[in-house]
Design an enzyme around this catalytic site. Structure first.
Site, PDB file in Angstrom:
ATOM      1  NE  ARG A  63      -3.988   1.770   2.266  1.00 59.87           N
ATOM      2  CZ  ARG A  63      -4.321   2.423   3.450  1.00 59.87           C
ATOM      3  NH1 ARG A  63      -3.256   2.401   4.295  1.00 59.87           N
ATOM      4  NH2 ARG A  63      -5.209   3.406   3.326  1.00 59.87           N
ATOM      5  CG  HIS A  67      -1.524   5.354  -0.274  1.00 62.38           C
ATOM      6  ND1 HIS A  67      -2.322   5.843   0.735  1.00 62.38           N
ATOM      7  CD2 HIS A  67      -2.192   4.193  -0.704  1.00 62.38           C
ATOM      8  CE1 HIS A  67      -3.522   5.225   0.720  1.00 62.38           C
ATOM      9  NE2 HIS A  67      -3.535   4.283  -0.138  1.00 62.38           N
ATOM     10  N   GLY A  73       3.886  10.893  -8.502  1.00 58.53           N
ATOM     11  CA  GLY A  73       4.494   9.987  -9.014  1.00 58.53           C
ATOM     12  C   GLY A  73       5.440   9.277  -7.884  1.00 58.53           C
ATOM     13  CG  ASP A  75       7.895  11.678  -5.471  1.00 57.33           C
ATOM     14  OD1 ASP A  75       7.058  10.860  -4.769  1.00 57.33           O
ATOM     15  OD2 ASP A  75       7.498  12.805  -5.624  1.00 57.33           O
ATOM     16  CG  ASN A  95      -1.375   9.054   3.081  1.00 52.88           C
ATOM     17  OD1 ASN A  95      -1.754   7.869   2.546  1.00 52.88           O
ATOM     18  ND2 ASN A  95      -0.858   9.713   2.486  1.00 52.88           N
ATOM     19  CG  HIS A 194      -8.446  -3.823  -1.453  1.00 54.54           C
ATOM     20  ND1 HIS A 194      -9.620  -2.823  -1.721  1.00 54.54           N
ATOM     21  CD2 HIS A 194      -7.320  -2.896  -1.196  1.00 54.54           C
ATOM     22  CE1 HIS A 194      -9.091  -1.426  -1.538  1.00 54.54           C
ATOM     23  NE2 HIS A 194      -7.627  -1.728  -1.169  1.00 54.54           N
ATOM     24  CB  THR A 195      -6.781 -10.558  -2.348  1.00 53.33           C
ATOM     25  OG1 THR A 195      -7.070 -12.087  -2.038  1.00 53.33           O
ATOM     26  CG2 THR A 195      -4.990 -10.523  -2.722  1.00 53.33           C
TER      27      THR A 195
END
Length: 319
Positions: A63, A67, A73, A75, A95, A194-195
């Site tokens: 995740r 995010h 991008g 970074d 977040n 999301h599994t």
């Protein structure tokens, strides 16, 4: 003649710089083969240890990469801590009290720095750790494209606006991914992350109490841990069946109206993505292939390369 010679030289230099710029913007799976040949094995060992200690960490590291890429991008901007003169992305709505795994990234960075000083970027660590987390939980592997550099900026506003919300409808999801150059297929495949992992009660309370396209037994089972009032931070697996195995159960859940988040169930709700969800539900290899391709596509969202950005010594702070 001198003038023509000068023009030719200038043109040749310009062409060389153009080629150099194009080359520097291309990521490569062999980027560290010479400069830090043990980088990937070091990252993998650290991820394996972290996931063995806490299986949920695999989903958390995956995740973080997602995010990160959706804001400025890929970074490493999500890793930057707030200071008295700098506001990062950690307190953004998607977040705050949610993204985790920063300590694991710190550990990985320290171990990589010990073997190759200021060579491997934090952004690349996130990309590799995401792959290794999926593999550690039984999922597919892929050749991570490398060569990203770290940003010296972050964007709280972009984190608040560009990371898809769990309350998003299908058209909103499609648009959010398209904004990043990702296709609808990429979106449906990446949602399969999301599994694994867990979600906070506050992100799915409205769905289990107010929505009709949800299996009643499934909804009732969730109400014990997610009351109508309070318990915002109580957790529930995104995939109740196999919450720590990277498989295709997530899509089977959607077909049974057992998507935990509103945004999950939108993928199978008499819409344009129903057929793709059905395909992934019946063919796990098809899902794995599309997931690997999608995360590679996501990993190329406006990376900093060449002399852009920097290689942070500490992923939490700008050099």
């Amino acid at each position: 003649m001198a003038s023509n010679s000068l023009s030719s030289s200038s043109l040749a230099l310009s062409m060389f710089l153009l080629v150099l710029a194009i080359a520097s913007a291309q990521l490569s799976s062999t980027f560290y083969d010479t400069s830090c040949p043990n980088a990937l094995s070091t990252i993998k060992a650290a991820v394996d240890a972290a996931v063995a200690n806490e299986q949920r960490m695999g989903a958390s590291l995956l995740r973080l990469h997602f995010h990160d890429c959706f804001v400025q991008g890929c970074d490493g901007s999500i890793l930057l801590d707030d200071t008295s003169t700098f506001t990062g992305e950690k307190t953004a709505g998607p977040n705050a009290n949610s993204v985790r795994g920063f300590d694991v990234v710190d550990t990985i960075k320290s171990q990589v720095e010990a073997i190759c000083n200021q060579t491997v970027s934090c952004a690349d660590i996130l990309a590799v750790a995401a792959r290794d987390s999926v593999v550690a939980l039984g999922g597919p592997s892929w050749d991570v494209q490398l060569g990203r550099r770290d940003s010296t900026t972050a964007s709280l506003s972009e984190a608040n606006s560009d990371i898809p919300s769990p309350a998003s409808d299908l058209n909103t999801l499609i648009s959010a991914y398209a904004k990043k150059g990702l296709s609808t297929t990429d979106m449906v495949a990446l949602s399969g992350a999301h599994t694994i992992g867990q979600a906070r009660c506050t992100t799915f309370r409205t769905r289990i109490y107010n929505e009709s396209n949800i299996d009643s037994s499934f909804a009732n089972s969730l109400k014990f841990s997610c009351p109508s009032v309070g318990g915002d931070d109580n957790l529930s697996p995104l995939d109740l069946q196999t919450p720590t195995v990277f498989d295709n159960e997530y899509y089977k859940n959607l077909i049974n109206n057992e998507g935990l988040l509103h945004s999950d169930q939108q993928l199978f709700n008499n819409g344009s993505t129903d057929a793709l969800v059905s395909s992934y539900a019946t063919n796990p290899n098809y899902f794995w292939t599309d997931f690997a391709n999608a995360i590679l596509n996501m990993g190329t969202i406006t990376p900093l390369t060449g002399i852009q950005g920097e290689i942070r010594l500490n992923c939490r702070t700008i050099n």
